[in-house]
Design a protein around this motif. Structure first.
Motif, PDB file in Angstrom:
ATOM      1  N   VAL A  28      -4.353   2.005  -4.781  1.00  0.00           N
ATOM      2  CA  VAL A  28      -4.710   0.711  -4.240  1.00  0.00           C
ATOM      3  C   VAL A  28      -5.876   0.930  -3.280  1.00  0.00           C
ATOM      4  CG1 VAL A  28      -2.417  -0.275  -4.428  1.00  0.00           C
ATOM      5  CG2 VAL A  28      -3.051   0.933  -2.349  1.00  0.00           C
TER       6      VAL A  28
ATOM      7  N   MET B  98      -7.527  -0.014  -0.005  1.00  0.00           N
ATOM      8  CA  MET B  98      -7.132  -0.722   1.218  1.00  0.00           C
ATOM      9  C   MET B  98      -8.343  -0.844   2.140  1.00  0.00           C
ATOM     10  SD  MET B  98      -3.920  -1.320   2.937  1.00  0.00           S
ATOM     11  CE  MET B  98      -3.555  -1.826   4.614  1.00  0.00           C
TER      12      MET B  98
ATOM     13  N   ALA C 245       0.822  -1.212   0.000  1.00  0.00           N
ATOM     14  CA  ALA C 245       0.000   0.000   0.000  1.00  0.00           C
ATOM     15  C   ALA C 245       0.856   1.263   0.000  1.00  0.00           C
ATOM     16  CB  ALA C 245      -0.921   0.004   1.213  1.00  0.00           C
TER      17      ALA C 245
ATOM     18  N   PHE D 193      -9.270  -2.044   6.042  1.00  0.00           N
ATOM     19  CA  PHE D 193      -8.612  -2.324   7.320  1.00  0.00           C
ATOM     20  C   PHE D 193      -9.486  -3.216   8.199  1.00  0.00           C
ATOM     21  CE2 PHE D 193      -6.940   1.596   5.717  1.00  0.00           C
ATOM     22  CZ  PHE D 193      -5.598   1.570   6.032  1.00  0.00           C
TER      23      PHE D 193
ATOM     24  N   ALA E   5     -13.209   1.630  -0.972  1.00  0.00           N
ATOM     25  CA  ALA E   5     -11.958   1.249  -1.623  1.00  0.00           C
ATOM     26  C   ALA E   5     -12.168   1.009  -3.117  1.00  0.00           C
ATOM     27  CB  ALA E   5     -11.386  -0.003  -0.964  1.00  0.00           C
TER      28      ALA E   5
END
Lengths: 289, 359
Positions: free
Chosen positions: B89, B91, B62, B93, B163
């Protein structure tokens, strides 16, 4: 009992005045709370509210519109407002530096922030005056560029900056500390620049704390006496703060006059804090509802 | 039982190439010389126990972590030279990392609204995109809600939509279901795989749950102590674990000491053909507790004494004493041979033993 029985008949749903609680001791706790608050907070304030009227409405009005009173109120609230406002970005910066970076001496600097809390205000006032007086190390520098700091409203502002800073730092710091780093990282991966990350993610999260810090610093600055009177020079109409004027009136046995100024301060402060709370409420509604 | 690793390194196939990446935090080496590739549109799982470096590797991808040495390329482009926000990208979490003060719609639109004015889509276009994504993650009608008003599963779907909104080159998921309960996990797992297939984006998925990795991924990379231990399809790694660690990590394991001599494997009083490629000399024999057959005491296999039989839902747990050590075996109700009861002497034959040099 009867009220409860009658209410359904009336067809109105009555909300009980108190939620049932499994914790015992409500009457005792509430009773003591009210008594204590009444003795410590409400009673003195009531005296303040009652006292001025012995002058009569016209007398109160005359005192309030005295040029010297108006000037002192303007200075007290103006300087307090400006100092608190300055401390918002500066306090945020200090809190940011202390929470975000690891550097030698961080703990010592962190402890320095509390000094204005701990120092007797008169000591702070004398120290500030020594530095900012025309022959002091900083005062002489300012004097060279033609700015007189001590014994002017600027001196008042400087003293209020000093005492207000820890309020902002200490309210913002824990919030910054608890801020989820992953949220910022998410913003980064989504393409936010550093500035956008700060403006769109960090600032909204710390805004309520910043406002709290502002109102605390402001409230403290309005009532500040000890550190200001040394550096202010206390020239009537120029660098005389309202709390000092109250003291002067008291020394002249003008108790009612002193109470008038006090009452005015009370109302302005109350209004200001109410406004701040309003802003906070607005932000809270907009946010995590 | 020949272990073949699929090792295709032609750049036209590999979207993501990681070469010799190392990273240390102070003295602690989080990644040691890791090299692996992910193909275009592949679903790659990084699997390992905590502290294995899988999350660090994901953060390197990332751009949230800069490796000490090594190379990361995506579609031939040097990824390490790009700052986080230019890598595109997506991401996700473990703890969602949603913007709490923004609505669901604002969260999803974030990646579009922060774009430079020249690249920013028109308002109506952003609204369309958000509506489409909400539909994709099945959260229609919740766009005005704040994250605090959503369940964990819903929050993670918002994070995924957020995302995907930037049309990422690669989707990076850091234990995305780690904070959810088992039921929701399983549902979201299937759904995520479908979403991946539809979106057609290379996905790297970090997990410590071997079941999740084996169920979801096209290929699984198993990490331990910052090193890549094995890379292969779920079947390859499960059927042919490269090391005892992998065997142990991918499921329950029983271990017995043994000896390999002239192509024969001897464990206690049981002898059989050694698996191909088994090392000579003292070995550790691993087998799954449910991959065994039971035989009468005069048959072939390891002599064992049944110490206890306990029904556990669909499974039956059989505690056996083999060579003085208690071994927990497992059978499924219908597959348990009748007559296996406490106190009985039996013979046990591991069906697919794995043999590793004794260490």
């Amino acid at each position: 009992m009867t009220a409860a029985a009658v209410a359904p008949l009336a067809g109105k749903r009555r909300t009980p005045w108190k939620q049932a609680s499994i914790l015992p001791g409500f009457p005792l706790a509430m009773g003591w709370t009210l008594t204590y608050l009444g003795l410590v907070v409400v009673l003195p304030l009531t005296a303040l509210i009652v006292r001025p009227w012995e002058l009569g409405l016209s007398g109160v009005w005359a005192t309030l519109t005295e040029e010297r009173v108006l000037a002192s109120l303007r200075l007290s609230f103006g300087a307090a407002f400006l100092a608190a406002l300055t401390n918002v970005p500066m306090g945020l910066l200090v809190a940011w530096t202390l929470t975000r970076y690891e550097f030698p001496g961080r703990r010592i600097i962190d402890a320095f922030v509390d000094l204005p809390f701990a120092l007797p205000t008169a000591v702070a006032g004398i120290a500030l005056t020594a530095i900012y007086a025309p022959n002091g190390p900083l005062g002489s520098l300012f004097a060279q560029i033609g700015i007189k700091t001590a014994y002017t409203p600027i001196g008042v502002y400087i003293a209020l900056l000093f005492i207000g800073l820890p309020f902002v730092v200490r309210t913002v710091q824990p919030v910054l500390q608890d801020l989820d780093r992953e949220v910022e990282e998410a913003a980064q991966t989504l393409g936010a620049t550093n500035l956008q990350r700060f403006r769109l993610v960090v600032l909204p999260a710390v805004a309520p704390a910043l406002i709290s810090g502002f109102s605390l610093a402001f409230a403290r600055a309005v009532g500040e006496y000890g550190s200001v009177i040394f550096i202010a020079g206390n020239m009537p109409l120029k660098s005389e703060i309202a709390p000092l004027l109250i003291v002067i009136k008291l020394e002249q046995y003008d108790y009612a006059g002193a109470a008038v100024v006090g009452l005015a301060m009370l109302f302005i402060s109350f209004g200001a804090l109410l406004a701040v709370n309003g802003v906070q409420l607005f932000l809270a509604r907009r946010g995590r509802a | 039982m020949n272990f073949r690793q699929v090792d295709d390194t032609s750049p036209s196939v590999n979207a993501l190439e990681i070469k010799g990446v190392s990273k240390a935090f102070g003295r602690f080496p989080a990644l040691k010389d890791v090299s692996l590739q992910a193909r275009d549109k592949e679903f790659l799982a990084l699997l390992g126990p905590s502290g294995s470096g899988k999350t660090t590797l994901l953060r390197v991808l990332a751009g949230l972590e800069q490796p000490d040495t090594g190379e990361v390329r995506f579609a031939g482009e040097d990824f390490l030279a790009l700052p986080v926000r230019r890598r595109k990208v997506g991401m996700v979490f473990q703890h969602y990392a949603l913007f709490r003060h923004m609505t669901v719609a604002q969260n999803i639109a974030f990646g579009l609204t922060v774009r430079k004015r020249s690249e920013k889509p028109a308002r109506s276009e952003i609204a369309d995109r958000v509506a489409h994504l909400l539909q994709l993650v099945q959260l229609e009608g919740l766009e005005k809600r704040f994250p605090s008003q959503l369940s964990g599963g819903q929050r993670q779907r918002v994070a995924l939509a957020r995302a995907l909104a930037i049309e990422p080159k690669m989707l990076l998921l850091d234990e995305p279901f780690g904070a959810l309960d088992a039921q929701v996990r399983r549902e979201l797992r299937r759904w995520l795989r479908e979403l991946h297939d539809r979106a057609g984006v290379t996905t790297v998925f970090v997990t410590h749950d071997q079941e999740e990795a084996l169920d979801l991924a096209d290929r699984v990379a198993i990490l331990k102590d910052g090193e890549l231990i094995q890379l292969g399809t779920p079947n390859e790694v499960y059927e042919h674990p490269a090391t005892p660690f992998v065997f142990d990590f991918l499921g329950q394991a029983c271990r017995m000491p043994g000896v390999v001599e002239r192509g024969r494997l001897r464990v206690a009083d049981w002898e059989s053909d050694a698996p191909t490629g088994a090392p000579d000399g003292a070995v550790d024999v691993y087998f799954r507790p449910d991959e065994v057959t039971f035989a009468p005491a005069d048959g072939a296999g390891l002599a064992a004494q049944v110490r206890g039989v306990a029904q556990r839902g669909p499974d039956v747990r059989i505690d056996c004493l083999i060579e003085g050590e208690t071994v927990e075996l497992q059978a499924h109700g219908p597959t348990l041979p009748p007559g296996v009861t406490t106190g009985l002497s039996v013979r046990i034959k591991p069906l697919r033993p794995q043999v590793y040099a004794a260490g």
